[in-house]
Design an enzyme around this catalytic site. Structure first.
Site, PDB file in Angstrom:
ATOM      1  N   GLU A 185      29.805  44.048  41.452  1.00 37.48           N
ATOM      2  CA  GLU A 185      30.286  44.510  40.191  1.00 37.48           C
ATOM      3  C   GLU A 185      31.843  44.305  40.526  1.00 37.48           C
ATOM      4  O   GLU A 185      32.610  45.219  39.846  1.00 37.48           O
ATOM      5  CB  GLU A 185      30.008  46.063  40.088  1.00 37.48           C
ATOM      6  CG  GLU A 185      30.420  46.895  41.072  1.00 37.48           C
ATOM      7  CD  GLU A 185      29.271  47.020  42.054  1.00 37.48           C
ATOM      8  OE1 GLU A 185      28.556  46.083  42.346  1.00 37.48           O
ATOM      9  OE2 GLU A 185      29.093  48.111  42.752  1.00 37.48           O
ATOM     10  N   HIS A 218      23.680  46.379  34.239  1.00 38.90           N
ATOM     11  CA  HIS A 218      23.865  47.218  35.578  1.00 38.90           C
ATOM     12  C   HIS A 218      25.412  46.975  36.182  1.00 38.90           C
ATOM     13  O   HIS A 218      25.927  48.015  36.229  1.00 38.90           O
ATOM     14  CB  HIS A 218      22.726  46.826  36.628  1.00 38.90           C
ATOM     15  CG  HIS A 218      22.922  47.352  37.975  1.00 38.90           C
ATOM     16  ND1 HIS A 218      22.032  48.369  38.273  1.00 38.90           N
ATOM     17  CD2 HIS A 218      23.816  47.056  38.838  1.00 38.90           C
ATOM     18  CE1 HIS A 218      22.629  48.867  39.377  1.00 38.90           C
ATOM     19  NE2 HIS A 218      23.537  47.928  39.922  1.00 38.90           N
ATOM     20  N   GLU A 219      25.728  45.721  36.189  1.00 38.40           N
ATOM     21  CA  GLU A 219      26.792  45.566  36.701  1.00 38.40           C
ATOM     22  C   GLU A 219      28.108  45.874  35.961  1.00 38.40           C
ATOM     23  O   GLU A 219      29.099  46.228  36.464  1.00 38.40           O
ATOM     24  CB  GLU A 219      27.309  43.846  36.941  1.00 38.40           C
ATOM     25  CG  GLU A 219      26.066  43.379  37.884  1.00 38.40           C
ATOM     26  CD  GLU A 219      25.933  44.003  39.429  1.00 38.40           C
ATOM     27  OE1 GLU A 219      26.768  44.637  39.652  1.00 38.40           O
ATOM     28  OE2 GLU A 219      24.810  43.926  39.877  1.00 38.40           O
TER      29      GLU A 219
END
Ligand SMILES: [Zn+2]
Length: 255
Positions: A185, A218-219
């Protein structure tokens, strides 16, 4: 030191440092892919979490110690370089140039990133003015359409859902052929294993499409959970991962 240091004064520390572009998927490393002609192509990528920024440059490599970063990268003119922040200016002569990036917001070292490649990109603009681009090897870039579409929507959705603006002027997501994790990320420069970005509706399953959506959500959630608000130490990494995983369900359901 030759002299005693005075409290409250500002000092500049200079040191020489040599880091190697390695083949170990950690720090600043080399990845490869084969183009349509079967020729091997190289790209240079970073992966710093948890303690590999120190392989690329000298730093106090701990999550609680945030600093601003100004990245300068030299590259050959036929390649492109990317970092967390937008390019401020390009300087140089024939063949080789320096890319000088804008100074970053205060951030942890593990989120600093850079990529030098010959990749192509698809642009899209999310709700606000955030430039959102997906990068992949030229022969595969057409399979990045789906992520380009959902990624910018999710980013804009999170901004309104959290009621906290995404603090950087751009987001780049790069489909990396060799990476030690599913996705990383890095703030403004997410790196992902290429199969987690690329979707070919003629070949790939609906299950693959779902998984891909979840990874992207998610990232992007980490841009807030982890990047903007960061645990002091790695013991509390579950706060990053737990919230990003939880929020990813909300983000992926939205699109
Ligand atoms: Zn995560």
């Amino acid at each position: 030191m030759d002299e005693e240091l005075i409290k409250g004064e500002r000092y500049t520390l200079q040191m020489e440092f040599l880091g190697y572009l390695n083949d170990q998927l950690r720090g600043f490393y080399r990845s490869t892919y084969r183009d349509d002609d079967g020729t091997t192509k190289y790209l240079a990528v970073t992966h710093f979490q948890p303690t590999h920024a120190r392989r690329a440059f000298p730093c106090f490599d701990e999550p609680a110690l945030k600093a601003t970063f100004e990245v300068h990268l030299a590259r050959e003119t036929w390649m492109t370089s990317l970092s967390n922040m937008p390019l401020a200016r390009v300087e140089g002569q024939e063949g080789w140039v320096w890319d000088r990036f804008e100074r970053s917001v205060p951030m942890s070292t593990y989120l600093v990133a850079f990529v030098v490649s010959d990749f192509s990109y698809i642009p899209s603009t999310s709700g606000k003015d955030t430039l959102f681009r997906i990068w992949a090897q030229p022969s595969a870039i057409r399979h990045a359409e789906y992520v380009s579409e959902v990624g910018s929507k999710i980013l804009a959705f999170y901004e309104s859902y959290f009621n906290v603006s995404y603090p950087l002027p751009k987001m780049d997501m790069v489909a990396v052929p060799d990476i030690a994790v599913r996705g990383m990320e890095n703030w403004g420069l997410i790196t992902m294993i290429d199969r987690s970005i690329l979707y070919d509706p003629d070949v790939d399953s609906a299950n693959h499409k779902d998984t891909l959506l979840e990874v992207v959500a998610h990232e992007l959630a980490h841009q807030w959970f982890g990047n903007l608000v960061t645990p002091r130490w790695w013991d509390d990494l579950w706060l990053n991962e737990g919230f990003a995983t939880f929020v990813a369900y909300i983000g992926s359901t939205y699109v």
